[in-house]
Design a protein around this motif. Structure first.
Motif, PDB file in Angstrom:
ATOM      1  N   HIS A  70      48.787  12.671  35.806  1.00 29.02           N
ATOM      2  CA  HIS A  70      48.591  11.322  35.268  1.00 29.02           C
ATOM      3  C   HIS A  70      47.155  11.094  34.796  1.00 29.02           C
ATOM      4  O   HIS A  70      46.928  10.540  33.717  1.00 29.02           O
ATOM      5  CB  HIS A  70      48.961  10.288  36.331  1.00 29.02           C
ATOM      6  CG  HIS A  70      48.797   8.874  35.891  1.00 29.02           C
ATOM      7  ND1 HIS A  70      49.610   8.307  34.926  1.00 29.02           N
ATOM      8  CD2 HIS A  70      47.916   7.918  36.258  1.00 29.02           C
ATOM      9  CE1 HIS A  70      49.220   7.062  34.726  1.00 29.02           C
ATOM     10  NE2 HIS A  70      48.201   6.796  35.528  1.00 29.02           N
ATOM     11  N   GLN A  71      46.176  11.540  35.566  1.00 25.65           N
ATOM     12  CA  GLN A  71      44.782  11.244  35.254  1.00 25.65           C
ATOM     13  C   GLN A  71      44.149  12.247  34.287  1.00 25.65           C
ATOM     14  O   GLN A  71      43.305  11.884  33.469  1.00 25.65           O
ATOM     15  CB  GLN A  71      43.965  11.184  36.539  1.00 25.65           C
ATOM     16  CG  GLN A  71      44.364  10.021  37.429  1.00 25.65           C
ATOM     17  CD  GLN A  71      43.756  10.089  38.813  1.00 25.65           C
ATOM     18  OE1 GLN A  71      43.189  11.106  39.207  1.00 25.65           O
ATOM     19  NE2 GLN A  71      43.895   9.002  39.578  1.00 25.65           N
ATOM     20  N   ARG A  72      44.525  13.499  34.394  1.00 23.63           N
ATOM     21  CA  ARG A  72      43.901  14.539  33.567  1.00 23.63           C
ATOM     22  C   ARG A  72      44.754  14.963  32.379  1.00 23.63           C
ATOM     23  O   ARG A  72      44.310  15.762  31.556  1.00 23.63           O
ATOM     24  CB  ARG A  72      43.590  15.761  34.422  1.00 23.63           C
ATOM     25  CG  ARG A  72      42.592  15.459  35.515  1.00 23.63           C
ATOM     26  CD  ARG A  72      42.276  16.670  36.318  1.00 23.63           C
ATOM     27  NE  ARG A  72      41.319  16.340  37.365  1.00 23.63           N
ATOM     28  CZ  ARG A  72      41.036  17.120  38.373  1.00 23.63           C
ATOM     29  NH1 ARG A  72      41.623  18.294  38.482  1.00 23.63           N
ATOM     30  NH2 ARG A  72      40.155  16.746  39.278  1.00 23.63           N
TER      31      ARG A  72
ATOM     32  N   ILE B 281      49.415  16.383  42.931  1.00 24.20           N
ATOM     33  CA  ILE B 281      49.655  17.045  41.641  1.00 24.20           C
ATOM     34  C   ILE B 281      50.061  16.011  40.596  1.00 24.20           C
ATOM     35  O   ILE B 281      49.599  16.050  39.452  1.00 24.20           O
ATOM     36  CB  ILE B 281      50.719  18.149  41.792  1.00 24.20           C
ATOM     37  CG1 ILE B 281      50.211  19.264  42.704  1.00 24.20           C
ATOM     38  CG2 ILE B 281      51.105  18.717  40.420  1.00 24.20           C
ATOM     39  CD1 ILE B 281      51.275  20.246  43.148  1.00 24.20           C
ATOM     40  N   MET B 282      50.923  15.058  40.981  1.00 23.85           N
ATOM     41  CA  MET B 282      51.350  14.010  40.056  1.00 23.85           C
ATOM     42  C   MET B 282      50.151  13.207  39.562  1.00 23.85           C
ATOM     43  O   MET B 282      50.059  12.875  38.378  1.00 23.85           O
ATOM     44  CB  MET B 282      52.366  13.100  40.744  1.00 23.85           C
ATOM     45  CG  MET B 282      52.816  11.894  39.920  1.00 23.85           C
ATOM     46  SD  MET B 282      51.757  10.433  40.086  1.00 23.85           S
ATOM     47  CE  MET B 282      51.929  10.037  41.806  1.00 23.85           C
TER      48      MET B 282
ATOM     49  N   HIS C  34      51.090  29.979  35.291  1.00 21.41           N
ATOM     50  CA  HIS C  34      51.072  28.613  35.818  1.00 21.41           C
ATOM     51  C   HIS C  34      52.238  27.860  35.187  1.00 21.41           C
ATOM     52  O   HIS C  34      52.465  27.966  33.982  1.00 21.41           O
ATOM     53  CB  HIS C  34      49.792  27.872  35.427  1.00 21.41           C
ATOM     54  CG  HIS C  34      48.567  28.304  36.152  1.00 21.41           C
ATOM     55  ND1 HIS C  34      48.511  28.477  37.512  1.00 21.41           N
ATOM     56  CD2 HIS C  34      47.319  28.570  35.697  1.00 21.41           C
ATOM     57  CE1 HIS C  34      47.294  28.839  37.866  1.00 21.41           C
ATOM     58  NE2 HIS C  34      46.553  28.916  36.773  1.00 21.41           N
ATOM     59  N   VAL C  35      52.944  27.086  35.984  1.00 22.42           N
ATOM     60  CA  VAL C  35      53.927  26.152  35.448  1.00 22.42           C
ATOM     61  C   VAL C  35      53.192  24.826  35.312  1.00 22.42           C
ATOM     62  O   VAL C  35      52.745  24.240  36.301  1.00 22.42           O
ATOM     63  CB  VAL C  35      55.154  26.012  36.366  1.00 22.42           C
ATOM     64  CG1 VAL C  35      56.148  25.023  35.764  1.00 22.42           C
ATOM     65  CG2 VAL C  35      55.814  27.369  36.583  1.00 22.42           C
ATOM     66  N   MET C  36      53.009  24.407  34.070  1.00 16.34           N
ATOM     67  CA  MET C  36      52.208  23.223  33.768  1.00 16.34           C
ATOM     68  C   MET C  36      53.097  22.028  33.450  1.00 16.34           C
ATOM     69  O   MET C  36      54.067  22.147  32.706  1.00 16.34           O
ATOM     70  CB  MET C  36      51.305  23.491  32.553  1.00 16.34           C
ATOM     71  CG  MET C  36      50.360  24.671  32.705  1.00 16.34           C
ATOM     72  SD  MET C  36      49.133  24.448  33.988  1.00 16.34           S
ATOM     73  CE  MET C  36      48.203  23.075  33.338  1.00 16.34           C
ATOM     74  N   LEU C  37      52.743  20.871  34.014  1.00 14.39           N
ATOM     75  CA  LEU C  37      53.382  19.603  33.683  1.00 14.39           C
ATOM     76  C   LEU C  37      52.397  18.800  32.847  1.00 14.39           C
ATOM     77  O   LEU C  37      51.205  18.742  33.173  1.00 14.39           O
ATOM     78  CB  LEU C  37      53.734  18.818  34.951  1.00 14.39           C
ATOM     79  CG  LEU C  37      54.753  19.441  35.890  1.00 14.39           C
ATOM     80  CD1 LEU C  37      54.886  18.590  37.148  1.00 14.39           C
ATOM     81  CD2 LEU C  37      56.092  19.574  35.198  1.00 14.39           C
ATOM     82  N   TYR C  38      52.896  18.175  31.781  1.00  9.23           N
ATOM     83  CA  TYR C  38      52.044  17.389  30.895  1.00  9.23           C
ATOM     84  C   TYR C  38      52.418  15.912  30.978  1.00  9.23           C
ATOM     85  O   TYR C  38      53.590  15.549  31.064  1.00  9.23           O
ATOM     86  CB  TYR C  38      52.179  17.886  29.453  1.00  9.23           C
ATOM     87  CG  TYR C  38      51.518  19.222  29.247  1.00  9.23           C
ATOM     88  CD1 TYR C  38      50.195  19.307  28.843  1.00  9.23           C
ATOM     89  CD2 TYR C  38      52.208  20.405  29.498  1.00  9.23           C
ATOM     90  CE1 TYR C  38      49.569  20.528  28.676  1.00  9.23           C
ATOM     91  CE2 TYR C  38      51.598  21.640  29.326  1.00  9.23           C
ATOM     92  CZ  TYR C  38      50.277  21.687  28.909  1.00  9.23           C
ATOM     93  OH  TYR C  38      49.666  22.913  28.754  1.00  9.23           O
TER      94      TYR C  38
END
Length: 104
Positions: A64-66, A59-60, A27-31
């Motif tokens: 933002h929320q999680r 996805i954004m 998975h490519v994860m964004l934080y």
């Protein structure tokens, strides 16, 4: 007896003799962070990951929320390349967006 003494049923290799494994996926994860704009995250998702506008916004919002979200799932080389492209693009735009490739 030789060091390489093998017994074969035949000299022909068939499909049943070959084991093919699928590559491991990442998975490519964004934080989330407090500085990268939502618009920039959507831009990254559309340009690097080729998501449609509505999918990129969803996805954004997950990011933002999680606190994190999956930008995409790929074999290791592709995932690491996309993560690097994302970090480089964020750095060019002076954003501290964290993006990593993690095993599924």
């Amino acid at each position: 007896m030789s060091e390489f003494d093998y017994e074969f049923d035949s000299d022909v290799v068939t499909e049943e003799d070959i084991e093919v494994r699928e590559p491991r996926l990442y998975h490519v994860m964004l934080y989330n962070d407090n500085y990268t704009t939502m618009d920039f995250v959507v831009y990254v998702l559309e340009t690097i990951f080729h998501h449609s506008g509505p999918a990129a916004e969803k996805i954004m919002l997950d990011v933002h929320q999680r606190g994190k979200g999956v930008a995409g799932t790929y074999p290791r080389d592709i995932a690491e390349t996309k993560a690097l492209q994302t970090r480089n693009l964020a750095q060019e735009h002076h954003f501290p967006l964290k993006c990593v490739a993690e095993p599924v």
